[in-house]
Design an enzyme around this catalytic site. Structure first.
Site, PDB file in Angstrom:
ATOM      1  N   LEU A  18       7.138   1.594  -1.332  1.00 20.59           N
ATOM      2  CA  LEU A  18       7.199   2.924  -1.947  1.00 20.59           C
ATOM      3  C   LEU A  18       8.195   3.790  -1.194  1.00 20.59           C
ATOM      4  O   LEU A  18       8.280   3.733   0.035  1.00 20.59           O
ATOM      5  CB  LEU A  18       5.822   3.599  -1.875  1.00 20.59           C
ATOM      6  CG  LEU A  18       4.665   2.895  -2.581  1.00 20.59           C
ATOM      7  CD1 LEU A  18       3.351   3.630  -2.292  1.00 20.59           C
ATOM      8  CD2 LEU A  18       4.932   2.828  -4.075  1.00 20.59           C
ATOM      9  N   ASP A  60       3.925  -2.400   1.479  1.00 21.55           N
ATOM     10  CA  ASP A  60       3.940  -1.405   2.554  1.00 21.55           C
ATOM     11  C   ASP A  60       2.995  -1.740   3.705  1.00 21.55           C
ATOM     12  O   ASP A  60       2.743  -0.879   4.556  1.00 21.55           O
ATOM     13  CB  ASP A  60       3.558  -0.036   1.979  1.00 21.55           C
ATOM     14  CG  ASP A  60       4.685   0.586   1.164  1.00 21.55           C
ATOM     15  OD1 ASP A  60       5.707   0.958   1.782  1.00 21.55           O
ATOM     16  OD2 ASP A  60       4.567   0.684  -0.068  1.00 21.55           O
ATOM     17  N   GLU A  65      -0.572   1.992  10.321  1.00 22.46           N
ATOM     18  CA  GLU A  65      -1.233   3.232  10.747  1.00 22.46           C
ATOM     19  C   GLU A  65      -1.987   3.907   9.609  1.00 22.46           C
ATOM     20  O   GLU A  65      -3.013   4.558   9.832  1.00 22.46           O
ATOM     21  CB  GLU A  65      -0.180   4.212  11.274  1.00 22.46           C
ATOM     22  CG  GLU A  65      -0.688   5.628  11.427  1.00 22.46           C
ATOM     23  CD  GLU A  65       0.376   6.603  11.845  1.00 22.46           C
ATOM     24  OE1 GLU A  65       0.293   7.092  12.969  1.00 22.46           O
ATOM     25  OE2 GLU A  65       1.308   6.876  11.051  1.00 22.46           O
ATOM     26  N   ASP A  66      -1.485   3.754   8.388  1.00 25.75           N
ATOM     27  CA  ASP A  66      -2.087   4.489   7.274  1.00 25.75           C
ATOM     28  C   ASP A  66      -3.455   3.962   6.875  1.00 25.75           C
ATOM     29  O   ASP A  66      -4.202   4.635   6.174  1.00 25.75           O
ATOM     30  CB  ASP A  66      -1.136   4.472   6.069  1.00 25.75           C
ATOM     31  CG  ASP A  66       0.114   5.268   6.358  1.00 25.75           C
ATOM     32  OD1 ASP A  66       0.003   6.322   7.018  1.00 25.75           O
ATOM     33  OD2 ASP A  66       1.208   4.828   5.959  1.00 25.75           O
ATOM     34  N   ARG A 130      -0.671  12.540   0.268  1.00 27.69           N
ATOM     35  CA  ARG A 130      -1.567  11.401   0.430  1.00 27.69           C
ATOM     36  C   ARG A 130      -2.981  11.776   0.875  1.00 27.69           C
ATOM     37  O   ARG A 130      -3.890  10.951   0.778  1.00 27.69           O
ATOM     38  CB  ARG A 130      -0.970  10.424   1.458  1.00 27.69           C
ATOM     39  CG  ARG A 130       0.375   9.845   1.027  1.00 27.69           C
ATOM     40  CD  ARG A 130       0.194   8.843  -0.108  1.00 27.69           C
ATOM     41  NE  ARG A 130       1.479   8.373  -0.594  1.00 27.69           N
ATOM     42  CZ  ARG A 130       2.188   7.407  -0.029  1.00 27.69           C
ATOM     43  NH1 ARG A 130       1.752   6.830   1.072  1.00 27.69           N
ATOM     44  NH2 ARG A 130       3.335   7.034  -0.565  1.00 27.69           N
ATOM     45  N   HIS A 160       4.088  12.494   5.312  1.00 26.91           N
ATOM     46  CA  HIS A 160       2.852  12.666   6.078  1.00 26.91           C
ATOM     47  C   HIS A 160       3.038  13.743   7.153  1.00 26.91           C
ATOM     48  O   HIS A 160       4.175  14.084   7.501  1.00 26.91           O
ATOM     49  CB  HIS A 160       2.510  11.358   6.813  1.00 26.91           C
ATOM     50  CG  HIS A 160       2.087  10.235   5.934  1.00 26.91           C
ATOM     51  ND1 HIS A 160       2.712   9.001   5.953  1.00 26.91           N
ATOM     52  CD2 HIS A 160       1.088  10.131   5.033  1.00 26.91           C
ATOM     53  CE1 HIS A 160       2.111   8.184   5.097  1.00 26.91           C
ATOM     54  NE2 HIS A 160       1.137   8.848   4.514  1.00 26.91           N
ATOM     55  N   CYS A 248       3.799   4.910  12.532  1.00 24.62           N
ATOM     56  CA  CYS A 248       3.159   4.235  11.395  1.00 24.62           C
ATOM     57  C   CYS A 248       3.139   2.733  11.528  1.00 24.62           C
ATOM     58  O   CYS A 248       2.469   2.050  10.752  1.00 24.62           O
ATOM     59  CB  CYS A 248       3.823   4.648  10.098  1.00 24.62           C
ATOM     60  SG  CYS A 248       5.514   4.139   9.963  1.00 24.62           S
TER      61      CYS A 248
END
Ligand code: CIR
Length: 253
Positions: A18, A60, A65-66, A130, A160, A248
Site C-alpha cells: 500500500l 506489507d 510494527e503495525d 489508521r 502514522h 516500522c
C-alpha cells in the site's frame, strides 16, 4: 531493557504494498538487502533478532510494527483500518515472548502500531488514517493499567504518528513541521526535520546508544549529531518507497 527484536522479511508481493501517493517502482531484491542490513545493525547493537515467517499474501508484512504494540508488560494486537493488512497479526501474536498479557483491539476500534510510542509516563497515540478514537480508547485502558497516561495526537500530514514524530531518547522527539497537533507534545524537547528533507527522516534509538537514521536525510542527521546524538545512517530507500520508516521494521520488546 529491550533486547528482543521481532522482524519480518520482504515478500515477492512487496511490489503491491500500500502507498499513499502514486505507486512507485519497488526493487524487491534491493529491499531485501536493505532489510538484511537493518537486521544486522539491530544484532550488532545487541538485540536478539527473531524472524517471523514472511507471508506472501500480505505485501506489507515487513512493516511488522503495525501488528502489535508493547505497553509495559502488555501486548496489544492491532486492528488496522487498512483491511488488507488485518491478516498479518496471527504469526506476530504467536511470535510474542511468553509472559506478556496479550489483548486485542476490537471493532469498531482501529489501530496500527506505527501510531504509538511511550515516553516517560505518557503513551502518545496518533489519531490518523489508521487509528481511530475507539482504538485509542481501548489502548488507553491497557496503558492505564500499566500506569501510563494516554495522549491522543492528531496526525495531519503523514501515514502514522511515527511517520512524523520519532522518539529519540527519554524526552526528545524528531518532528516533521506542521504535520501533527504539536500542542499535544508540550513538555517534550522537539528537534525539527530539516526543510528539504520533509518525510525523509526516520530514526530509531538503539540499545547501544546509537541512533539509527535514514540515509535519505543527511542534513537532519548532521543536526542530530550536533545535538549530541551518535547517528548510524542506513539506506532503506525501497522500504521508504512504500511509506515505511525505521521504527516500522521491528517490534522491540
Ligand atoms: C502501509 O501503507 O500500511 C504500508 N505500506 C506502510 C506501513 C508503514 N508502517 C509504519 O510506519 N509503522
Amino acid at each position: 531493557m529491550t533486547d528482543i527484536a521481532l522482524v519480518r522479511g520482504v515478500p515477492d508481493s512487496f511490489t503491491q504494498a500500500l502507498v499513499l501517493g502514486v505507486h512507485p517502482d519497488i526493487d524487491v531484491q534491493l529491499a531485501r538487502l536493505q532489510h538484511a542490513r537493518y537486521r544486522d545493525m539491530l544484532a550488532a547493537a545487541g538485540y536478539e533478532v527473531r524472524q517471523v515467517p514472511v507471508d506472501e499474501t500480505h505485501p506489507d508484512c515487513v512493516f511488522i510494527e503495525d501488528a502489535a504494540v508493547i505497553v509495559g508488560t502488555s501486548a496489544v494486537i492491532a486492528r488496522s483500518a487498512a483491511a488488507p493488512r488485518r491478516g498479518e497479526i496471527g504469526p506476530v501474536r504467536e511470535a510474542l515472548p511468553a509472559g506478556l498479557n496479550v489483548c486485542a483491539i476490537e471493532a469498531p476500534g482501529t489501530l496500527d502500531g506505527g501510531d504509538v510510542f511511550t515516553m516517560g509516563d505518557n503513551l502518545y497515540a496518533g489519531r490518523s488514517r489508521r487509528t481511530n478514537d475507539a482504538g485509542i480508547d481501548q489502548l488507553r485502558s491497557v496503558a492505564s493499567s500499566e500506569g501510563l497516561t494516554t495522549v491522543p495526537v492528531a496526525v495531519h500530514d503523514g501515514l502514522h504518528l511515527k511517520s512524523v514524530v520519532l522518539p529519540l531518547d527519554r524526552e526528545s522527539i524528531l518532528v516533521t513541521p506542521d504535520a501533527v497537533e504539536e500542542r499535544a507534545l508540550t513538555g517534550l524537547r522537539i528537534i525539527y526535520e530539516v526543510a528539504g528533507e520533509r518525510h525523509r527522516a526516520s530514526a530509531l534509538p538503539l540499545r547501544d546508544g546509537r541512533l539509527l537514521v535514514t540515509a535519505t536525510a543527511p542534513l537532519t542527521t548532521s543536526l542530530l549529531a550536533s545535538a549530541g546524538y551518535t547517528p548510524a545512517p542506513i539506506d532503506v530507500s525501497e522500504l521508504q518507497a512504500a511509506d515505511g520508516g525505521l521504527t516500522c521494521l521491528s517490534i522491540l520488546i
